[in-house]
Design a protein around this motif. Structure first.
Motif, PDB file in Angstrom:
ATOM      1  N   UNK A  52       0.816  -1.207   0.000  1.00 22.72           N
ATOM      2  CA  UNK A  52       0.000   0.000   0.000  1.00 22.72           C
ATOM      3  C   UNK A  52       0.851   1.259   0.000  1.00 22.72           C
ATOM      4  N   UNK A  53       1.989   1.236   0.715  1.00 24.32           N
ATOM      5  CA  UNK A  53       2.817   2.423   0.840  1.00 24.32           C
ATOM      6  C   UNK A  53       4.074   2.338  -0.037  1.00 24.32           C
ATOM      7  N   UNK A  54       4.026   1.538  -1.062  1.00 27.25           N
ATOM      8  CA  UNK A  54       5.182   1.417  -1.946  1.00 27.25           C
ATOM      9  C   UNK A  54       4.751   1.485  -3.402  1.00 27.25           C
ATOM     10  N   UNK A  55       3.733   2.301  -3.654  1.00 32.28           N
ATOM     11  CA  UNK A  55       3.226   2.470  -5.007  1.00 32.28           C
ATOM     12  C   UNK A  55       3.786   3.765  -5.576  1.00 32.28           C
ATOM     13  N   UNK A  56       4.685   3.633  -6.557  1.00 30.73           N
ATOM     14  CA  UNK A  56       5.384   4.793  -7.119  1.00 30.73           C
ATOM     15  C   UNK A  56       4.943   5.012  -8.566  1.00 30.73           C
ATOM     16  N   UNK A  57       4.350   6.178  -8.806  1.00 34.60           N
ATOM     17  CA  UNK A  57       3.789   6.430 -10.133  1.00 34.60           C
ATOM     18  C   UNK A  57       4.261   7.740 -10.750  1.00 34.60           C
ATOM     19  N   UNK A  58       5.283   8.381 -10.162  1.00 33.12           N
ATOM     20  CA  UNK A  58       5.714   9.683 -10.675  1.00 33.12           C
ATOM     21  C   UNK A  58       7.224   9.751 -10.814  1.00 33.12           C
ATOM     22  N   UNK A  59       7.676  10.149 -11.996  1.00 35.28           N
ATOM     23  CA  UNK A  59       9.092  10.402 -12.235  1.00 35.28           C
ATOM     24  C   UNK A  59       9.328  11.891 -12.035  1.00 35.28           C
ATOM     25  N   UNK A  60      10.222  12.239 -11.112  1.00 39.14           N
ATOM     26  CA  UNK A  60      10.555  13.623 -10.818  1.00 39.14           C
ATOM     27  C   UNK A  60      11.919  13.932 -11.437  1.00 39.14           C
ATOM     28  N   UNK A  61      11.997  14.996 -12.233  1.00 37.48           N
ATOM     29  CA  UNK A  61      13.231  15.322 -12.950  1.00 37.48           C
ATOM     30  C   UNK A  61      13.675  16.732 -12.584  1.00 37.48           C
ATOM     31  N   UNK A  62      14.851  16.824 -11.975  1.00 36.50           N
ATOM     32  CA  UNK A  62      15.404  18.107 -11.583  1.00 36.50           C
ATOM     33  C   UNK A  62      16.375  18.644 -12.623  1.00 36.50           C
ATOM     34  N   UNK A  97      21.064  17.100 -14.865  1.00 38.20           N
ATOM     35  CA  UNK A  97      19.736  16.508 -14.711  1.00 38.20           C
ATOM     36  C   UNK A  97      19.803  15.415 -13.647  1.00 38.20           C
ATOM     37  N   UNK A  98      18.829  15.394 -12.760  1.00 36.76           N
ATOM     38  CA  UNK A  98      18.733  14.359 -11.734  1.00 36.76           C
ATOM     39  C   UNK A  98      17.321  13.790 -11.747  1.00 36.76           C
ATOM     40  N   UNK A  99      17.178  12.506 -11.359  1.00 31.52           N
ATOM     41  CA  UNK A  99      15.898  11.808 -11.489  1.00 31.52           C
ATOM     42  C   UNK A  99      15.544  11.108 -10.185  1.00 31.52           C
ATOM     43  N   UNK A 100      14.268  11.212  -9.816  1.00 33.19           N
ATOM     44  CA  UNK A 100      13.731  10.506  -8.660  1.00 33.19           C
ATOM     45  C   UNK A 100      12.447   9.777  -9.054  1.00 33.19           C
TER      46      UNK A 100
END
Length: 214
Positions: free
Chosen positions: A135-145, A152-155
């Motif tokens: 439930x708390x490990x659902x990742x649906x967004x790529x964050x790009x700095x 460029x950095x990615x999360x």
């Protein structure tokens, strides 16, 4: 995939493909996201604007974005990246399949340059997006700095409020500018002749370029 092959593939896809909204939605597990998002942001007072993006999903669907959510400046990001601050989701930057390859064009106002970035997410990251462990490990967004010097950095960030963001290392990451631009050549007409706004001038006063460790 080799960078040259990736660039060639994306070029063909940009020229020939359309947004894949007609793909059939076959059986999807309830705990797997049905939409994935990608956001761009910059450190405080070091602005950039993403002007065009192409995303290839894991099923091969291609998404083209001539209109994108604004590239946010995050006041909590000063001098170095951190994993606790992330951009909020907007209206445009979303796809129906987990992203695998991302190509984007961006105007770095602070550098007064146009950059073109190609990145490929590793299989382990794609797997995490497609198959959450709980439930708390659902990742649906790529964050790009986006930072000075074309850095460029990615999360990968989570669905739940307060979910931790994971810094990830793309399996392919290449950023070019100037005469090395390919797809992004001529995408924008920025000549950067307007200079810096007062808030930027005030922020960088007394600091050395690139204004942090990126």
């Amino acid at each position: 995939m080799e960078i040259i092959r990736l660039a060639g593939l994306i070029l063909v896809l940009v020229l020939t493909a359309c947004h894949g909204t007609d793909q059939p939605n076959t059986s999807v597990k309830n705990d797997i996201p049905t939409e994935w998002k990608f956001n761009f942001f910059t450190p405080k007072a070091l602005p950039a604007v993403v002007t065009f993006a192409v995303v290839q999903g894991t099923d091969g669907t291609i998404y083209r974005f001539n209109t994108l959510d604004s590239t946010k400046a995050l006041n909590g990001v000063i001098g170095e990246w951190n994993d606790s601050t992330r951009a909020l989701n907007g209206h445009w930057n979303h796809v129906d399949n987990a992203p695998k390859h991302i190509l984007f064009c961006w105007d770095s106002v602070i550098d007064k340059k146009v950059y073109e970035t190609h990145l490929t997410l590793p299989e382990s990251v794609v797997e995490k997006m497609q198959n959450p462990y709980g439930e708390h490990d659902s990742h649906n967004t790529v964050q790009i700095g986006l930072a000075p010097e074309g850095k460029v950095a990615v999360w990968l960030s989570g669905v739940a409020r307060g979910e931790i963001s994971y810094r990830v290392t793309p399996s392919v990451m290449k950023t070019v500018s100037g005469d090395k631009l390919d797809i992004c050549k001529g995408v924008t007409k920025s000549d950067f002749s307007y200079g810096y706004d007062k808030d930027i001038k005030d922020f960088i006063k007394g600091k050395n370029y690139p204004y942090g460790n990126w």
